[in-house]
Design an enzyme around this catalytic site. Structure first.
Site, PDB file in Angstrom:
ATOM      1  N   HIS A  84     -15.060  -7.977   7.238  1.00 62.99           N
ATOM      2  CA  HIS A  84     -16.283  -8.170   6.465  1.00 62.99           C
ATOM      3  C   HIS A  84     -16.713  -6.910   5.729  1.00 62.99           C
ATOM      4  O   HIS A  84     -16.562  -5.786   6.220  1.00 62.99           O
ATOM      5  CB  HIS A  84     -17.422  -8.621   7.398  1.00 62.99           C
ATOM      6  CG  HIS A  84     -17.730  -7.622   8.469  1.00 62.99           C
ATOM      7  ND1 HIS A  84     -18.685  -6.641   8.332  1.00 62.99           N
ATOM      8  CD2 HIS A  84     -17.189  -7.435   9.699  1.00 62.99           C
ATOM      9  CE1 HIS A  84     -18.742  -5.919   9.430  1.00 62.99           C
ATOM     10  NE2 HIS A  84     -17.835  -6.375  10.280  1.00 62.99           N
ATOM     11  N   ASP A  85     -17.228  -7.109   4.531  1.00 60.03           N
ATOM     12  CA  ASP A  85     -17.836  -6.040   3.727  1.00 60.03           C
ATOM     13  C   ASP A  85     -16.853  -4.962   3.290  1.00 60.03           C
ATOM     14  O   ASP A  85     -17.270  -3.861   2.917  1.00 60.03           O
ATOM     15  CB  ASP A  85     -19.013  -5.404   4.470  1.00 60.03           C
ATOM     16  CG  ASP A  85     -20.082  -6.425   4.833  1.00 60.03           C
ATOM     17  OD1 ASP A  85     -20.760  -6.920   3.926  1.00 60.03           O
ATOM     18  OD2 ASP A  85     -20.211  -6.757   6.028  1.00 60.03           O
TER      19      ASP A  85
ATOM     20  N   GLY B 297     -14.469  -3.472   9.481  1.00 55.76           N
ATOM     21  CA  GLY B 297     -15.567  -3.760   8.569  1.00 55.76           C
ATOM     22  C   GLY B 297     -16.007  -2.545   7.763  1.00 55.76           C
ATOM     23  O   GLY B 297     -15.880  -1.405   8.206  1.00 55.76           O
TER      24      GLY B 297
END
Length: 257
Positions: A118-119, A136
């Protein structure tokens, strides 16, 4: 051509000349650009945008929700650029409240079983080899090559045109234009081969080598090394890029020789 055996939401936006093969799944709120090819058993999850000319191979999961325990269901996105290839069983997780987006740029190759959490922000013309793992919030700048089984810790930034050897454990930022290897991870030289292939002239490559000789080879601490770079190396865009990257790396950079 969309196979009648593919599961494509009527709320997905599909471009021209897109191929979606049997048993692929495309959820609602997905946008797929022209001339993209989705292979069997690939799954494209909601809130994902895929550019034109991409190819998503069997078993790849694009835009699935994050494993981050702080994720509360916010409607974050996944964005894939143009002409990017995602090989079989790669996993790409959507963003969270931090950046709200996981993105991969144009002309990238994400090889089999790679994981992008994520991200993460992955730039253009990046190659992530088999089983590479990005935790992440990682940022990978343009023209980076990461060899197989490398693992990159959360919040790390990998500078443009750098080369990370296979099985690298990346815990600190990697400045641009260099090669890193060994354990613990360290500078092993400037990425001269990659830079030459991409059209950098000899004078520019020599300047990059002069900069990193001061930073990593001469035994100076980072603060003194950067002062010497600014005093001894002629002012240039690349010099300033390197200096600013290192100054902005508050949690440190990889070790020198």
């Amino acid at each position: 051509m969309i196979s009648p055996q593919a599961n494509v939401s009527p709320k997905a936006k599909i471009g021209k000349n897109v191929t979606i093969e049997a048993f692929a799944t495309v959820y609602e709120d997905v946008e797929i650009g022209d001339n993209t090819h989705i292979h069997p058993n690939a799954i494209i999850y909601p809130d994902t945008t895929i550019g034109s000319g991409c190819e998503i191979f069997p078993g790849a999961l694009v835009g699935i929700v994050s494993q981050d325990l702080k994720y509360k269901g916010e409607r974050a996105k996944t964005v894939i650029g143009n002409n990017t290839i995602i090989r079989e069983y790669a996993t790409i997780h959507k963003g969270t409240a931090d950046r709200m987006t996981t993105s991969i740029g144009d002309n990238c190759l994400i090889m089999a079983y790679a994981h992008i959490a994520h991200d993460c922000i992955v730039g253009n013309n990046v190659i992530l080899a088999n089983y590479v793992g990005l935790a992440g919030h990682v940022t990978i700048e343009d023209f980076v090559i990461v060899e197989g089984y490398a693992a990159i810790q959360q919040f790390v930034i990998v500078g443009k045109h750098s080369f990370l050897a296979a099985t690298s454990k990346v815990r600190k930022n990697v400045p641009p234009y260099i090669r890193v290897a060994r354990e613990p991870l360290q500078y092993i030289g400037v990425n001269t081969v990659g830079l030459s292939r991409r059209g950098f002239d000899k004078e520019t490559i020599n300047q990059i080598e002069d900069i990193y000789r001061l930073i990593f080879v001469r035994g100076h601490n980072i603060t003194n090394a950067l002062e010497l770079v600014e005093q001894e190396v002629p002012n240039s865009e690349i010099r300033n890029q390197i200096v600013n990257f290192i100054k902005d790396s508050k949690d440190g950079i990889v070790k020198g020789i």
